[in-house]
Structure formats: structure tokens, C-alpha cells
Write a protein that holds these residues in place. Structure first.
Motif, mmCIF file in Angstrom:
data_model
loop_
_atom_site.group_PDB
_atom_site.id
_atom_site.type_symbol
_atom_site.label_atom_id
_atom_site.label_comp_id
_atom_site.label_asym_id
_atom_site.label_seq_id
_atom_site.Cartn_x
_atom_site.Cartn_y
_atom_site.Cartn_z
ATOM 1 N N LEU A 339 86.076 -65.452 -16.238
ATOM 2 C CA LEU A 339 86.818 -66.558 -15.647
ATOM 3 C C LEU A 339 88.242 -66.167 -15.268
ATOM 4 N N THR A 340 88.792 -65.164 -15.907
ATOM 5 C CA THR A 340 90.166 -64.733 -15.623
ATOM 6 C C THR A 340 90.243 -63.707 -14.492
ATOM 7 N N SER A 341 89.101 -63.368 -13.902
ATOM 8 C CA SER A 341 89.107 -62.385 -12.822
ATOM 9 C C SER A 341 89.796 -62.948 -11.572
ATOM 10 N N PRO A 342 90.615 -62.147 -10.908
ATOM 11 C CA PRO A 342 91.270 -62.614 -9.681
ATOM 12 C C PRO A 342 90.331 -62.661 -8.476
ATOM 13 N N PHE A 343 89.150 -62.087 -8.608
ATOM 14 C CA PHE A 343 88.187 -62.063 -7.504
ATOM 15 C C PHE A 343 87.117 -63.136 -7.733
ATOM 16 N N LEU A 344 86.951 -64.003 -6.748
ATOM 17 C CA LEU A 344 86.032 -65.133 -6.890
ATOM 18 C C LEU A 344 84.589 -64.664 -7.078
ATOM 19 N N TRP A 345 84.166 -63.657 -6.294
ATOM 20 C CA TRP A 345 82.784 -63.198 -6.387
ATOM 21 C C TRP A 345 82.494 -62.592 -7.761
ATOM 22 N N SER A 346 83.480 -61.856 -8.296
ATOM 23 C CA SER A 346 83.307 -61.260 -9.617
ATOM 24 C C SER A 346 83.293 -62.340 -10.699
ATOM 25 N N LYS A 347 84.134 -63.346 -10.520
ATOM 26 C CA LYS A 347 84.195 -64.449 -11.480
ATOM 27 C C LYS A 347 82.856 -65.190 -11.550
ATOM 28 N N ILE A 348 82.330 -65.549 -10.383
ATOM 29 C CA ILE A 348 81.063 -66.296 -10.344
ATOM 30 C C ILE A 348 79.918 -65.457 -10.911
ATOM 31 N N PHE A 349 79.845 -64.212 -10.485
ATOM 32 C CA PHE A 349 78.733 -63.356 -10.918
ATOM 33 C C PHE A 349 78.785 -63.095 -12.417
ATOM 34 N N THR A 350 79.959 -62.759 -12.947
ATOM 35 C CA THR A 350 80.089 -62.433 -14.371
ATOM 36 C C THR A 350 79.767 -63.626 -15.247
ATOM 37 N N VAL A 351 80.281 -64.789 -14.879
ATOM 38 C CA VAL A 351 80.039 -65.998 -15.674
ATOM 39 C C VAL A 351 78.558 -66.383 -15.641
ATOM 40 N N MET A 352 77.967 -66.421 -14.450
ATOM 41 C CA MET A 352 76.571 -66.834 -14.324
ATOM 42 C C MET A 352 75.618 -65.860 -15.026
ATOM 43 N N ALA A 353 75.836 -64.574 -14.821
ATOM 44 C CA ALA A 353 74.937 -63.567 -15.398
ATOM 45 C C ALA A 353 74.954 -63.613 -16.920
ATOM 46 N N HIS A 354 76.123 -63.734 -17.515
ATOM 47 C CA HIS A 354 76.202 -63.723 -18.976
ATOM 48 C C HIS A 354 75.791 -65.060 -19.581
ATOM 49 N N ALA A 355 75.963 -66.145 -18.852
ATOM 50 C CA ALA A 355 75.461 -67.437 -19.336
ATOM 51 C C ALA A 355 73.932 -67.430 -19.376
ATOM 52 N N ILE A 356 73.312 -66.866 -18.349
ATOM 53 C CA ILE A 356 71.846 -66.766 -18.320
ATOM 54 C C ILE A 356 71.354 -65.861 -19.451
ATOM 55 N N ASN A 357 72.036 -64.733 -19.653
ATOM 56 C CA ASN A 357 71.637 -63.815 -20.734
ATOM 57 C C ASN A 357 71.755 -64.464 -22.108
ATOM 58 N N ALA A 358 72.817 -65.275 -22.290
ATOM 59 C CA ALA A 358 73.002 -65.967 -23.573
ATOM 60 C C ALA A 358 71.859 -66.946 -23.823
ATOM 61 N N TRP A 359 71.414 -67.647 -22.777
ATOM 62 C CA TRP A 359 70.303 -68.587 -22.928
ATOM 63 C C TRP A 359 68.992 -67.852 -23.228
ATOM 64 N N ILE A 360 68.742 -66.756 -22.514
ATOM 65 C CA ILE A 360 67.526 -65.970 -22.747
ATOM 66 C C ILE A 360 67.512 -65.420 -24.170
ATOM 67 N N LEU A 361 68.653 -64.935 -24.630
ATOM 68 C CA LEU A 361 68.748 -64.405 -25.995
ATOM 69 C C LEU A 361 68.409 -65.480 -27.021
ATOM 70 N N TRP A 362 68.969 -66.676 -26.857
ATOM 71 C CA TRP A 362 68.717 -67.755 -27.815
ATOM 72 C C TRP A 362 67.252 -68.183 -27.808
ATOM 73 N N PHE A 363 66.691 -68.291 -26.622
ATOM 74 C CA PHE A 363 65.279 -68.669 -26.493
ATOM 75 C C PHE A 363 64.378 -67.618 -27.142
ATOM 76 N N ARG A 364 64.678 -66.345 -26.900
ATOM 77 C CA ARG A 364 63.863 -65.264 -27.464
ATOM 78 C C ARG A 364 64.008 -65.186 -28.973
ATOM 79 N N ALA A 365 65.221 -65.414 -29.488
ATOM 80 C CA ALA A 365 65.461 -65.329 -30.931
ATOM 81 C C ALA A 365 64.682 -66.400 -31.693
ATOM 82 N N ASN A 366 64.547 -67.571 -31.119
ATOM 83 C CA ASN A 366 63.843 -68.661 -31.788
ATOM 84 C C ASN A 366 62.333 -68.491 -31.781
ATOM 85 N N SER A 367 61.843 -67.510 -31.045
ATOM 86 C CA SER A 367 60.396 -67.248 -31.026
ATOM 87 C C SER A 367 59.990 -66.138 -31.994
ATOM 88 N N VAL A 368 60.959 -65.593 -32.731
ATOM 89 C CA VAL A 368 60.677 -64.477 -33.644
ATOM 90 C C VAL A 368 60.163 -64.996 -34.985
#
Length: 398
Positions: A339-368
Motif C-alpha cells: 500500500l505504501t508503494s508510489p506506483f499504482l500498478w505495483s500497489k494494486i498487484f502486491t495487495v491483491m496477490a498477497h490477499a488472495i494467498n492469505a485466503w488460500i493459506l487459511w482455507f488450506r490450513a483448515n482442511s488439514v
């Protein structure tokens, strides 16, 4: 007497109006009978003892030798169809031997960790690039040289750990080559020594200080972690495990390749960029999680060895959720830094990609299944997949 028997035989034959096809069929049956009974054709008796055959073939002007030659070729051809091809049969054992050797090397080198090393080196090397003109043939050759030196050191570290843990691996990882006796102790020792020699030999030939000092650090820390000597065998302590494992991985995967490419190959001054800061923080959390989680599936063998890992002290369930919490925290830090990136494209991509990964991680962890060793091991491989993906994502942080 002979003439009488001949007359009786001719009397029993079908009339002349019988078709040639029937005669031909009878002749083939006689020939096959003689061949199967004796394994060879008689030299002269074949034509004398089968007058029906002679009667048919005289009309076509066949000699006795031609008849024998003709049916011998047919019988030999039919037999050869049933014989297996020797080349195909001999190729199978060779191919199976090659696959077995490759499979053994894969297990000995801990292939998933080697992939993590190579993907980290590639990612960190590209972080050192400032413009497209930096991507020259010299750049890629130097990167491959770095990979070769550190892959050899990776083989040393995994090898020396397996040499020290043969009895533990017979319980925790019986499929490993040393534990299963596919590689002897002497053979493993030879591989480890050759890998160490090759690693430092390449470093001295290349002449890069970041490369050489990184190898020295890894050699000291991982030897202290594995070898069972006084004041060593640091894997007995969780704190010493983290102190030896995390700096080793961070140096090999990220810091050393970046410094090597930046200062030695590109001949540019070292700059602690935003991308490098992001990589260092995020990857440090990943390596802490890997160092803690790897002991969860190995509790049984570690207990018998007398090791006091965090998984033994707190239990696998608590350590599992501790690791999940640390990874979710890692993704939270990545989102904040994005979110602190001065580049809009980098900001959007970094936030979205890691938010999706966090959700996938939580979903996968609860299936163990927290009572299943196989589920723990499978999730450990999943963490490495997240690591591979993170090596790609850091390239888009600006």
C-alpha cells in the motif's frame, strides 16, 4: 505288396473332381504335422510318404526341394512373430536403472529445497537489474555459475544432515537413500566431500567475494546444525535451529545472489532498495516458518533421539497454528508495504496477490487433519509452493 498298398491308397483318395484348395489344405496339414513332431523336415521321406501332396504339386511342376523350402520359410516366419524382440527387452532394464538412479539423486538432494534455492537465486538476481541492458549473456552465465556453486553446497548440507541422521531417518524418512541403504555410508560420505570441494572450487575460480563468503557462512552454520560433536548438533535446540537455519537460507536464497550480481557482475554499488527490503522481511518470516514446521512430521524419530524441538515441547497442533499465524502475519506485512508503494500498478498487484494467498493459506490450513503425519507433510510441501510463488511476487514490488 507295395503295389497293392498303393492301389488301396489311391482307391481311398477323393475323385479327380476334388478342388485344388482342399488338396492344398491337406498338404499344409501334413507338412505342419511333420514339422511339429520332428522339429525339422525329412530330407526325402516327405514326398514319398505323402502321395496326396505329390499328386497336387506335380500339376504345378513343384519339385520336392521347392516344396520343403517354401513351407520351411512360412513356418520360420510364423515362429519369429512369437519371439520377443531382444532390443526392446534389453532397453527396459537400462531405462529402469536410469530412472532408479535419478530417483535416488532426487531424494538425496531434497529436491523441493533445491527448487526453492534455484528460484530464490533467480528472483534475487533479477532484483539487481536496473535496466534491460543489464540482461546480457554475461549476466546469465554468471547467474548459472552462482547456481552451480550453491547447488553443490546444497548437496553438501542435505548430505551431511542425512549422514548424521541415519537412525532418525529410518523412523521419520525411511525412503531416503541412506536410511534405506540405497546409498552406503561411504558412498554418502564421498558425495558430501565431492560436493563441498566442487562448491568452494567453483567459488575460487569465479572470484566473487559475496559468493565465497556466503558459502563459508552456510558451511559453518549447517555443519554446526547437523554434526554430532561437542558444542555442535544445534538441531537439539529450537533457538539454535533458528539461528543456524534462517540466516543460512536467507543468505543462500536472497542476499548472496543479489550482492554477487549487483557488485561483482554488474559492477554497481550496493543499494538497499525497497524491493530488497520487502524480500528480506517477507522471506525471513517464511524461513522461520519452514524451520519450525519441518519438525512437526518428525516428532516420533526426534523423541527417540532425545531432541527437544518446539513441536515436542508444545505439541504439533500448537506449532502448526503458530506457523499459520506467522504466515498470515507475513502476508499482512506484505499488504501494508504494498500500500505504501508510489506506483499504482505495483500497489494494486502486491495487495491483491498477497490477499488472495492469505485466503488460500487459511482455507488450506483448515482442511488439514492435525492427527495425520501425511497431512502435515503434505502441508509442508504446500508451504514450499507458496515460497516459490513469493519468489515471483517480489519482482513486482516497487
Amino acid at each position: 505288396m507295395a503295389s497293392t498298398s498303393r492301389l488301396l491308397l489311391h482307391a481311398s483318395l477323393p475323385p479327380p473332381t476334388t478342388s485344388i484348395s482342399k488338396t492344398n489344405s491337406g498338404s499344409h496339414a501334413v507338412i505342419r504335422s511333420i514339422w511339429h513332431n520332428n522339429g525339422k523336415y525329412p530330407k526325402e521321406k516327405t514326398c514319398i510318404e505323402t502321395p496326396l501332396l505329390l499328386q497336387h504339386n506335380q500339376k504345378h511342376h513343384y519339385t520336392c526341394d521347392q516344396i520343403k523350402r517354401k513351407h520351411f520359410v512360412k513356418a520360420t516366419h510364423a515362429q519369429s512373430k512369437n519371439e520377443p524382440e531382444p532390443q526392446a527387452d534389453s532397453a527396459k532394464p537400462i531405462w529402469n536403472s536410469i530412472k532408479d538412479v535419478m530417483h535416488t539423486i532426487q531424494k538425496f538432494s531434497v529436491f523441493y529445497a533445491l527448487i526453492g534455492l534455484l528460484s530464490g537465486i533467480l528472483s534475487s538476481s533479477l532484483l539487481a537489474v536496473e535496466k534491460l541492458s543489464d540482461l546480457s549473456p554475461t549476466f546469465f552465465i554468471s547467474m548459472l555459475q552462482f547456481m552451480a556453486a550453491y547447488s553443490s553446497m546444497q548437496l553438501y548440507t542435505t548430505g551431511v544432515n542425512q549422514l548424521a541422521d541415519i537412525e532418525i531417518d529410518k523412523i521419520n524418512k525411511p525412503y531416503r537413500p541412506l536410511a534405506s541403504s540405497k546409498i552406503s555410508f561411504g558412498g554418502g560420505l564421498a558425495i558430501v566431500a565431492a560436493s563441498l570441494f566442487m562448491s568452494f572450487g567453483l567459488a575460487l575460480m569465479i572470484g566473487s567475494k559475496p559468493l565465497l563468503w556466503g558459502l563459508i557462512l552456510i558451511f559453518i552454520l549447517m555443519t554446526a546444525y547437523s554434526v554430532n560433536l561437542p558444542f555442535l548438533r544445534w538441531k537439539k535446540s529450537t533457538i539454535l535451529t533458528l539461528l543456524s537455519g534462517v540466516p543460512t537460507i536467507l543468505t543462500a536464497y536472497n542476499l548472496a545472489p543479489y550482492l554477487h550480481m549487483k557488485t561483482f557482475v554488474l559492477k554497481k554499488p550496493f543499494i538497499f532498495t525497497r524491493s530488497l527490503a520487502f524480500t528480506t522481511v517477507v522471506m525471513t518470516f517464511f524461513y522461520v516458518v519452514i524451520s519450525l514446521f519441518k519438525d512437526i512430521p518428525d516428532i516420533e524419530g526426534d523423541k527417540k533421539e532425545g531432541l527437544q524441538t518446539l513441536s515436542i515441547r508444545l505439541g504439533p497442533k500448537r506449532v502448526f497454528w503458530l506457523c499459520i499465524s506467522l504466515l498470515e502475519m507475513t502476508y499482512g506485512i506484505a499488504i501494508i508495504m504494498g500500500l505504501t508503494s508510489p506506483f499504482l500498478w505495483s500497489k494494486i498487484f502486491t495487495v491483491m496477490a498477497h490477499a488472495i494467498n492469505a485466503w488460500i493459506l487459511w482455507f488450506r490450513a483448515n482442511s488439514v487433519d492435525l492427527k495425520s503425519k501425511e497431512d502435515f507433510q503434505s502441508f509442508y510441501m504446500f508451504i514450499f509452493k507458496l515460497l516459490y510463488l513469493e519468489n515471483v511476487l517480489v519482482l513486482f514490488v516497487r
